[in-house]
Design a protein around this motif. Structure first.
Motif, short mmCIF file in Angstrom:
data_model
loop_
_atom_site.label_atom_id
_atom_site.label_comp_id
_atom_site.label_asym_id
_atom_site.label_seq_id
_atom_site.Cartn_x
_atom_site.Cartn_y
_atom_site.Cartn_z
N SER A 7 0.74 -1.25 -0.05
CA SER A 7 -0.06 -0.15 -0.02
C SER A 7 0.78 1.18 0.04
N HIS A 68 -2.64 1.68 8.63
CA HIS A 68 -3.08 1.04 7.63
C HIS A 68 -4.70 0.56 7.67
N GLU A 70 -6.70 -1.45 6.69
CA GLU A 70 -6.98 -3.03 6.80
C GLU A 70 -6.59 -3.63 8.09
N ARG A 71 -5.83 -2.91 8.96
CA ARG A 71 -5.35 -3.13 10.21
C ARG A 71 -6.18 -3.71 11.00
N ASP A 76 -12.28 -6.47 15.75
CA ASP A 76 -11.86 -7.89 15.07
C ASP A 76 -10.85 -8.88 15.87
N LYS A 121 -13.90 1.29 10.36
CA LYS A 121 -13.13 0.50 8.81
C LYS A 121 -13.24 1.74 7.82
N ASN A 122 -14.43 2.38 7.73
CA ASN A 122 -14.93 3.08 6.58
C ASN A 122 -15.45 4.53 7.08
N HIS A 275 -2.36 -6.64 9.10
CA HIS A 275 -3.14 -6.68 8.13
C HIS A 275 -2.98 -7.75 7.04
#
Length: 321
Positions: A7, A68, A70-71, A76, A121-122, A275
């Motif tokens: 990334s 990051h 997606e970390r 999670d 996340k978003n 991630h």
């Protein structure tokens, strides 16, 4: 080998090798020529480049890794580590702060209280969670849950991942500084084991508010500091352009923090960051949690508190020869 998702700009050498592998695979499919030797050679190069790259990250690069998109975040880890989780809400005074989540969970048959920052996340989630920046009611909720854990003699586990406590006017009016200070005081004398893990960003009092523990760990590619590199740069040089230099000067990486005896250990991440393989990262964390709880539950409450206070009081002490 498993393909690493890239990334950042510093990952370009790795991205170029991945691109070469894809091209070789396409050529092999079209021409039906055996390219296994070339692919094996490229795989070896990827492996060597990955190890060299991720084992020698600069302070600023680790800051980037910790952010990051997606970390894995607290929810999670809870879903991957815990057998169940009952979320608890509100500080019983103002409201429920969505930036900090907490509740009772079960890990390998043992009940624990888990508290942690949740960034989202978003865009929609981040607004809902206030980007993981807690208000005073968030820290008061965390304290309420810790006292509840103490009442039922259950250990506390905290996951730290925040850009800092929310700096808004309303937060200050409701006593942001007092809420964090109260948590520092109460956590230092809590009669149950406390494990703290910096799983992303550990910025300022926002991180410290749930960061006093018998064992404090940082994941390999995280940072923990009184101020972010960008803010430090803007204060010292009146510009964000020196953030890389600020990151090095702040000594904020997990290795720096461990060398300075400010944390108890560094938890290794999968190659390329948490991630890349969240399940493996979660299992590593779970192993560390189970191991430490096994040791800490043998220590009586008075000794636990005494050792915890001594540990934090000894930080920053300079002995002149």
């Amino acid at each position: 080998m498993e393909q690493i998702k890239t990334s950042f700009d510093f990952e370009k050498p790795l991205a170029d090798l991945m691109q070469q592998i894809e091209k070789v695979k396409q050529v092999a499919d079209k021409t039906k020529v055996d390219m296994s030797a070339t692919l094996a050679e490229l795989d070896e190069k990827v492996d060597a480049t990955s190890k060299k790259l991720y084992n020698n990250l600069t302070g600023w690069q680790k800051v980037q890794m910790s952010r990051h998109a997606e970390r894995p975040q607290t929810l999670d880890y809870i879903s991957m580590i815990c057998d169940d989780f009952i979320e608890m809400h509100g500080d019983r005074t103002v409201k429920d702060d969505k930036a900090i989540i907490g509740g009772f969970a079960t890990i390998d048959g043992q009940t624990v209280m888990i508290i942690g920052h949740q960034k989202g996340k978003n865009t929609k989630e981040r607004q809902y969670r206030n980007f993981g920046m807690a208000n005073p009611e968030g820290y008061r909720k965390a304290l309420r849950l810790m006292r509840l854990a103490e009442k039922f003699n259950k250990p506390v586990i905290s996951f730290i991942d925040t850009m800092g406590a929310y700096p808004g006017l309303e937060a200050e009016e409701r006593g942001q500084g007092e809420a964090i200070a109260r948590n520092l005081l109460e956590m230092s004398v809590l009669k149950v084991p406390i494990l703290c893990f910096v799983v992303g960003e550990g910025a300022s009092g926002g991180a410290l508010g749930i960061g006093i523990g018998d064992k404090v760990y940082m994941l390999e590619h995280t940072w923990y500091s009184v101020i972010s590199p960008e803010s430090c740069s803007s204060i010292l040089w009146r510009s964000w352009d020196f953030k890389e230099k600020a990151a090095e000067c702040l000594k904020l990486t997990s290795d720096d923090m461990y060398k300075n005896q400010l944390i108890d250990g560094v938890v290794k991440e999968p190659l390329g960051g948490a991630h890349q393989n969240p399940e493996l990262m979660a299992q590593t964390l779970k192993g560390q949690i189970v191991k430490d709880l096994e040791e800490l539950k043998k220590v009586n409450a008075d000794k636990l508190i005494e050792t915890r206070i001594e540990k934090f009081c000894s930080m920053g002490v300079v002995v002149e020869n």
